[in-house]
Design a protein around this motif. Structure first.
Motif, mmCIF file in Angstrom:
data_model
loop_
_atom_site.group_PDB
_atom_site.id
_atom_site.type_symbol
_atom_site.label_atom_id
_atom_site.label_comp_id
_atom_site.label_asym_id
_atom_site.label_seq_id
_atom_site.Cartn_x
_atom_site.Cartn_y
_atom_site.Cartn_z
ATOM 1 N N LEU A 236 0.806 -1.213 0.000
ATOM 2 C CA LEU A 236 0.000 0.000 0.000
ATOM 3 C C LEU A 236 0.849 1.278 0.000
ATOM 4 N N SER A 237 2.144 1.149 0.226
ATOM 5 C CA SER A 237 3.000 2.341 0.297
ATOM 6 C C SER A 237 2.920 3.166 -0.981
ATOM 7 N N GLY A 238 2.900 2.483 -2.120
ATOM 8 C CA GLY A 238 2.845 3.183 -3.401
ATOM 9 C C GLY A 238 1.460 3.658 -3.785
ATOM 10 N N ILE A 239 0.448 3.332 -2.949
ATOM 11 C CA ILE A 239 -0.925 3.740 -3.226
ATOM 12 C C ILE A 239 -1.367 4.875 -2.304
ATOM 13 N N THR A 240 -0.912 4.828 -1.043
ATOM 14 C CA THR A 240 -1.364 5.814 -0.058
ATOM 15 C C THR A 240 -0.235 6.766 0.345
ATOM 16 N N ALA A 241 0.717 6.281 1.137
ATOM 17 C CA ALA A 241 1.694 7.159 1.776
ATOM 18 C C ALA A 241 2.616 7.869 0.790
ATOM 19 N N ASN A 242 3.222 7.121 -0.145
ATOM 20 C CA ASN A 242 4.203 7.741 -1.036
ATOM 21 C C ASN A 242 3.573 8.755 -1.998
ATOM 22 N N PRO A 243 2.436 8.448 -2.647
ATOM 23 C CA PRO A 243 1.811 9.477 -3.486
ATOM 24 C C PRO A 243 1.374 10.705 -2.691
ATOM 25 N N LEU A 244 0.910 10.485 -1.460
ATOM 26 C CA LEU A 244 0.498 11.610 -0.635
ATOM 27 C C LEU A 244 1.700 12.513 -0.325
ATOM 28 N N VAL A 245 2.836 11.902 0.029
ATOM 29 C CA VAL A 245 4.053 12.681 0.240
ATOM 30 C C VAL A 245 4.460 13.379 -1.054
ATOM 31 N N GLY A 246 4.276 12.696 -2.198
ATOM 32 C CA GLY A 246 4.586 13.316 -3.483
ATOM 33 C C GLY A 246 3.774 14.578 -3.738
ATOM 34 N N GLN A 247 2.515 14.574 -3.331
ATOM 35 C CA GLN A 247 1.697 15.787 -3.471
ATOM 36 C C GLN A 247 2.259 16.928 -2.626
ATOM 37 N N VAL A 248 2.686 16.607 -1.401
ATOM 38 C CA VAL A 248 3.266 17.626 -0.535
ATOM 39 C C VAL A 248 4.604 18.106 -1.098
#
Length: 453
Positions: A236-248
């Motif tokens: 799930l890292s590439g679905i939730t946490a990492n894309p969210l950090v990418g937006q920031v």
């Protein structure tokens, strides 16, 4: 729970309860398995629709050397109103978001003394086993890393604690360190004084008195440097946490801040995507060299470049390094890459930058700190208590982890949004303690690749 398709081209879907992959259609033997819109390896045998796709029927396609071409791609960054943060302005023009006193040993022989001084004063000490019996590049790496810590603007003062007979003795370290603010840094060789504990306490109290006069003032967030890291990733890292950090990350870069992406071996399989975002051909060629140097590091040791993911990654649903890398680099959002930093180099410009170094969690957070990152956004699917010398915001990829480990996790990426994470980041920059700070979890590790005498 259901299954999620990340990209229309994908021939696998991800189960939202465990992060594992399942075929959306027939995938024939040798055909590419597609996730994130890109190949993550090839099928071993025919994979039927609905079948679990993992280590038993998916293998890597990574090779030791690859030819790269520069195909510039520069998506537009979001329009974001400027934000102010409260920080400490330093005499050299930098800012700090903390004002702690740090003890930096030159050599492992004084670690226990450093820890004793830390307990007596509340100063933070960063012990390590190196600084003596090292030669060449290893000694240089130790010195550059320690110098990055000594210069760090989050420290209101630093005691450099030496023994006196080590390779990395204080005079040698000072030659690498160069000019610094002498009011904020003290040096102590333990062999040079009768009572090293008393002298250390005296110097630390001097530094604490100086730092006590510092005050936070409003400064633009454009002066912030943010490190990007993942550890214990899951499906799930590439679905939730990492894309969210990418937006920031994209928002921070749009506001003029600097963000730093490291873990070079965890770019293998996704490197062309990063190369296409290089702001010019010079940065592209530096990125190619960075990738190839790390591939050479593996092959020179007789190891395959694909020897990743970890057992924990695999248990969490990640099968190949390509899959791990494609999820990992999403922390960098879509921002253009403005620089490639080699070991010991500090961030000196805005934008997204690539930092030389391995994926090892302790080494990576140390390298990010030494490069000048004020704080680190650290995504995780499995969980870890690890903290850097700087505030380390732990971002869970799944709510189960956030619920199970509230003493480790600062943010739940499965329940919360990018605006909430940006708000937490600004609060952290302004002084709100992270979980690693509350727990006193701070550590460093220095990369080693050579002879020990």
């Amino acid at each position: 729970m259901g299954r999620f398709v990340i990209h229309p081209k994908d021939n696998v879907a991800v189960a939202l309860d465990n992060g594992h992959k399942y075929a959306r259609q027939l995938i024939r033997d040798g055909e590419a398995v597609i996730k994130y819109g890109f190949p993550i390896g090839k099928a071993v045998g025919n994979i039927r629709p609905g079948e679990h796709v993992h280590v038993h029927n998916l293998t890597t396609c990574l090779t030791e050397r690859q030819e790269y071409t520069y195909q510039p791609s520069r998506p537009a960054l979001p329009e974001t109103a400027p934000i102010m943060i409260d920080a400490y302005s330093r005499d050299n023009g930098q800012i700090g978001i903390r004002n702690d006193i740090w003890i930096v040993p030159t050599v492992g022989c004084v670690n226990s003394l450093a820890e004793r001084l830390s307990r007596a004063t509340g100063a933070l000490c960063f012990t390590h086993p190196y600084g003596c019996s090292q030669l060449g590049e290893d000694l240089a790496a130790t010195q550059k890393t320690l110098c990055g810590l000594i210069r760090h603007p989050n420290a209101g003062g630093v005691l450099v604690l030496g023994l006196g007979c080590e390779n990395n003795h204080i005079a040698a370290l000072q030659r690498v360190l160069g000019k610094v603010n002498s009011a904020r840094i003290r040096f102590l060789n333990a062999q040079d004084c009768e009572d090293e504990m008393a002298e250390g306490l005296r110097l630390l109290r001097e530094l604490q008195e100086i730092a006590a006069e510092d005050r936070r003032t409003p400064v633009p967030i454009s002066r912030l440097v943010v490190g990007l890291k993942c550890g214990g990733s899951d499906g799930l890292s590439g679905i939730t946490a990492n894309p969210l950090v990418g937006q920031v990350t994209d928002q921070l870069v749009a506001m003029g801040a600097a963000c730093v992406l490291t873990e070079v071996p965890e770019m293998f399989g996704a490197e062309q995507l990063l190369m296409n975002r290089c702001e010019n051909e010079a940065v592209f060629h530096q990125t190619v060299q960075l990738i190839n140097d790390w591939k050479t590091y593996f092959t020179a040791a007789g190891q395959p470049v694909s020897e990743n993911p970890s057992p924990g990654n695999r248990e969490g649903g990640i099968t190949t390094l390509e899959e791990k890398s494609l999820g990992c680099v999403q922390k960098g959002g879509t921002a253009p890459i403005t620089a490639v930093l080699r070991g010991g180099e500090a961030v000196s410009k805005s934008g997204l930058q690539l930092l030389d170094g391995p994926g090892n969690d302790m080494v990576a957070v140390t390298n990010l700190t030494a490069a000048g990152c004020h704080l680190i956004l650290f995504t995780t699917g499995r969980g870890t208590p690890l903290g850097a010398p700087v505030p380390t915001l732990k971002i869970a990829s799944n709510s189960a982890l956030a619920d199970k480990k509230p003493a480790w996790i600062d943010f739940d990426a499965q329940r919360e949004t990018a605006p909430s994470l940006l708000r937490l980041l600004t609060e952290t920059a302004g002084g709100k303690p992270t979980k690693n700070e509350q727990n006193g979890y701070r550590a460093i590790a220095i990369f080693k690749n050579g002879v020990t005498l």
